[in-house]
Design an enzyme around this catalytic site. Sequence first.
Site, PDB file in Angstrom:
ATOM      1  N   GLY A  15     -11.236 -14.454 -18.718  1.00  0.00           N
ATOM      2  CA  GLY A  15     -11.933 -15.491 -19.187  1.00  0.00           C
ATOM      3  C   GLY A  15     -13.332 -15.306 -19.297  1.00  0.00           C
ATOM      4  O   GLY A  15     -14.521 -16.116 -19.327  1.00  0.00           O
ATOM      5  N   SER A  16     -13.988 -14.143 -19.404  1.00  0.00           N
ATOM      6  CA  SER A  16     -15.300 -13.758 -19.409  1.00  0.00           C
ATOM      7  C   SER A  16     -15.942 -14.063 -20.696  1.00  0.00           C
ATOM      8  O   SER A  16     -17.197 -14.543 -20.562  1.00  0.00           O
ATOM      9  CB  SER A  16     -15.650 -12.333 -19.163  1.00  0.00           C
ATOM     10  OG  SER A  16     -15.294 -11.413 -20.172  1.00  0.00           O
ATOM     11  N   ASN A  17     -15.253 -14.178 -21.777  1.00  0.00           N
ATOM     12  CA  ASN A  17     -15.628 -14.726 -23.002  1.00  0.00           C
ATOM     13  C   ASN A  17     -15.969 -16.377 -22.907  1.00  0.00           C
ATOM     14  O   ASN A  17     -16.936 -16.767 -23.469  1.00  0.00           O
ATOM     15  CB  ASN A  17     -15.060 -14.295 -24.374  1.00  0.00           C
ATOM     16  CG  ASN A  17     -15.496 -12.918 -24.574  1.00  0.00           C
ATOM     17  OD1 ASN A  17     -16.305 -12.675 -25.460  1.00  0.00           O
ATOM     18  ND2 ASN A  17     -14.455 -11.784 -24.633  1.00  0.00           N
ATOM     19  N   MET A  93      -3.097 -14.862 -24.940  1.00  0.00           N
ATOM     20  CA  MET A  93      -2.205 -13.916 -25.264  1.00  0.00           C
ATOM     21  C   MET A  93      -1.099 -14.289 -25.825  1.00  0.00           C
ATOM     22  O   MET A  93       0.269 -13.751 -25.460  1.00  0.00           O
ATOM     23  CB  MET A  93      -2.048 -13.024 -24.122  1.00  0.00           C
ATOM     24  CG  MET A  93      -3.242 -12.480 -23.514  1.00  0.00           C
ATOM     25  SD  MET A  93      -4.203 -10.992 -24.706  1.00  0.00           S
ATOM     26  CE  MET A  93      -3.096  -9.792 -24.503  1.00  0.00           C
ATOM     27  N   ARG A  94      -0.828 -15.569 -26.604  1.00  0.00           N
ATOM     28  CA  ARG A  94       0.123 -16.015 -27.317  1.00  0.00           C
ATOM     29  C   ARG A  94      -0.002 -15.988 -28.599  1.00  0.00           C
ATOM     30  O   ARG A  94      -0.865 -16.351 -29.181  1.00  0.00           O
ATOM     31  CB  ARG A  94       0.559 -17.267 -26.594  1.00  0.00           C
ATOM     32  CG  ARG A  94       0.859 -17.724 -25.560  1.00  0.00           C
ATOM     33  CD  ARG A  94       2.272 -17.459 -24.803  1.00  0.00           C
ATOM     34  NE  ARG A  94       3.277 -18.086 -25.491  1.00  0.00           N
ATOM     35  CZ  ARG A  94       4.703 -17.552 -25.299  1.00  0.00           C
ATOM     36  NH1 ARG A  94       4.881 -16.510 -24.968  1.00  0.00           N
ATOM     37  NH2 ARG A  94       5.523 -18.209 -25.755  1.00  0.00           N
ATOM     38  N   ASN A 110     -11.521 -16.708 -33.165  1.00  0.00           N
ATOM     39  CA  ASN A 110     -10.991 -15.623 -32.261  1.00  0.00           C
ATOM     40  C   ASN A 110     -12.016 -14.582 -32.048  1.00  0.00           C
ATOM     41  O   ASN A 110     -12.737 -14.074 -33.167  1.00  0.00           O
ATOM     42  CB  ASN A 110      -9.419 -15.175 -32.699  1.00  0.00           C
ATOM     43  CG  ASN A 110      -8.932 -14.361 -31.639  1.00  0.00           C
ATOM     44  OD1 ASN A 110      -9.012 -14.378 -30.494  1.00  0.00           O
ATOM     45  ND2 ASN A 110      -8.457 -12.987 -32.371  1.00  0.00           N
ATOM     46  N   HIS A 112     -11.956 -10.534 -31.263  1.00  0.00           N
ATOM     47  CA  HIS A 112     -11.048  -9.392 -31.132  1.00  0.00           C
ATOM     48  C   HIS A 112     -12.145  -8.080 -30.748  1.00  0.00           C
ATOM     49  O   HIS A 112     -12.871  -7.817 -31.301  1.00  0.00           O
ATOM     50  CB  HIS A 112     -10.325  -8.903 -32.591  1.00  0.00           C
ATOM     51  CG  HIS A 112      -9.434  -7.812 -32.496  1.00  0.00           C
ATOM     52  ND1 HIS A 112      -8.080  -8.093 -31.889  1.00  0.00           N
ATOM     53  CD2 HIS A 112      -9.284  -6.830 -32.924  1.00  0.00           C
ATOM     54  CE1 HIS A 112      -7.575  -6.877 -31.887  1.00  0.00           C
ATOM     55  NE2 HIS A 112      -8.300  -6.102 -32.386  1.00  0.00           N
ATOM     56  N   ALA A 176     -21.160  -6.600 -25.685  1.00  0.00           N
ATOM     57  CA  ALA A 176     -21.490  -7.246 -27.015  1.00  0.00           C
ATOM     58  C   ALA A 176     -20.788  -8.609 -27.464  1.00  0.00           C
ATOM     59  O   ALA A 176     -21.352  -9.522 -28.201  1.00  0.00           O
ATOM     60  CB  ALA A 176     -21.026  -6.197 -28.190  1.00  0.00           C
TER      61      ALA A 176
HETATM   62  C1  GRF Z   1     -11.586  -9.554 -24.959  1.00  0.00           C
HETATM   63  O1  GRF Z   1     -11.991  -8.121 -25.114  1.00  0.00           O
HETATM   64  C2  GRF Z   1     -11.307 -10.377 -25.965  1.00  0.00           C
HETATM   65  O2  GRF Z   1     -11.991  -9.681 -27.213  1.00  0.00           O
HETATM   66  C3  GRF Z   1      -9.785  -9.839 -26.421  1.00  0.00           C
HETATM   67  O3  GRF Z   1      -9.346 -10.175 -24.685  1.00  0.00           O
HETATM   68  C4  GRF Z   1     -10.355  -9.947 -24.062  1.00  0.00           C
HETATM   69  C5  GRF Z   1     -10.413 -11.028 -23.240  1.00  0.00           C
HETATM   70  O4  GRF Z   1     -11.307 -10.727 -22.069  1.00  0.00           O
HETATM   71  N1  GRF Z   1      -9.310 -10.887 -27.201  1.00  0.00           N
HETATM   72  P1  GRF Z   1     -11.845 -12.095 -21.356  1.00  0.00           P
HETATM   73  O5  GRF Z   1     -10.584 -12.687 -20.824  1.00  0.00           O
HETATM   74  O6  GRF Z   1     -12.788 -13.049 -22.280  1.00  0.00           O
HETATM   75  O7  GRF Z   1     -12.750 -11.711 -20.148  1.00  0.00           O
END
Ligand code: GRF
Length: 221
Positions: A15-17, A93-94, A110, A112, A176
Site C-alpha cells: 500500500g505504498s502508493n 491484485m484481482r 490504475n 502500472h 516515481a
Molecule cells: C506498485 O509497483 C504498483 O505500480 C503495482 O503494484 C505495486 C504496488 O505497490 N501495481 P504498493 O502496494 O503501492 O506499495
Amino acid sequence: MTEKKRVAVLISGRGSNMQALVEAARAPDYPAEIALVISNRPEAPGLAWAKDQGLHTLALDHNLYESREHFEGQLQSVLGLAKIDLIALAGFMRLMTADFVNRWQGRMINIHPSLLPAFKGLDTHEQALAAGVRISGCTVHFVVPEMDAGPIIGQAAVPVLPADTPETLAGRVLAAEHRLYPAMMAVVARGQAHMAETGLVWQRTDFSNINQAEAVFSPPL
Ligand code: GRF
C-alpha cells in the site's frame, strides 16, 4: 473550490502508493479525498496503516465469495453507500469482470510499474531487464476490460542501470510512482483529463510550460 471527489483506493498488499495518495490528499487544495481504503486481503499491511491513520477501511476477502460476480456485487454496494466518485487501484491484485470495469468506465484509474504498452502483467522489472531497455518507468491509466490497456493519463521515466536487479529497479520506479500517482489523480479529479470513446481528452491543461529539454538519457551523455 468545487467539491472534492470521493476516492476509494483498492489495495492488496503493502500500500505504498495508497499512502502517497493519502498524504497528497491532506493538502487543503487537493481536489480529492480518500473516503475509503479497501483490501481484498484482510492481512494487507497497507490496510493496517490506513486504519491507523483513522481512515475508513474495509477488508473484503475475495475467498469468502463464491464467484467474482458476488465479490464485485458486494464491492459495488459498498462503493455506492460510500458515494464514491473515483476508484484508484493501487497494487490491487484481482482481475475485474468487464461488467464491473464498464460500470466504472472513466472513473477508475490504475498505476502500472512500466512504460505501457511495454511490459504488461506481472514481473515488469524482470521483463524490462530481460528486454535490455535502458529506460523504464511507470504509467497511470484509465482502466478498461483488457488488462493494462486503458488510455494513458501520465507517465514517468527512470534510467535502467547496468547493475540493476529487479529490486533496485523496482525501488527507483516506485519513487516515481509515488510522485506520479497523486499528481495524475488530481488531474482526473479536476476534470483536466477524461476518457472518451476516442481515448484521452485534455482540458484546461497547459503543456506549453513543459520542460522540453528535460529528457532522461541513459547512459548519460
Ligand atoms: C506498485 O509497483 C504498483 O505500480 C503495482 O503494484 C505495486 C504496488 O505497490 N501495481 P504498493 O502496494 O503501492 O506499495
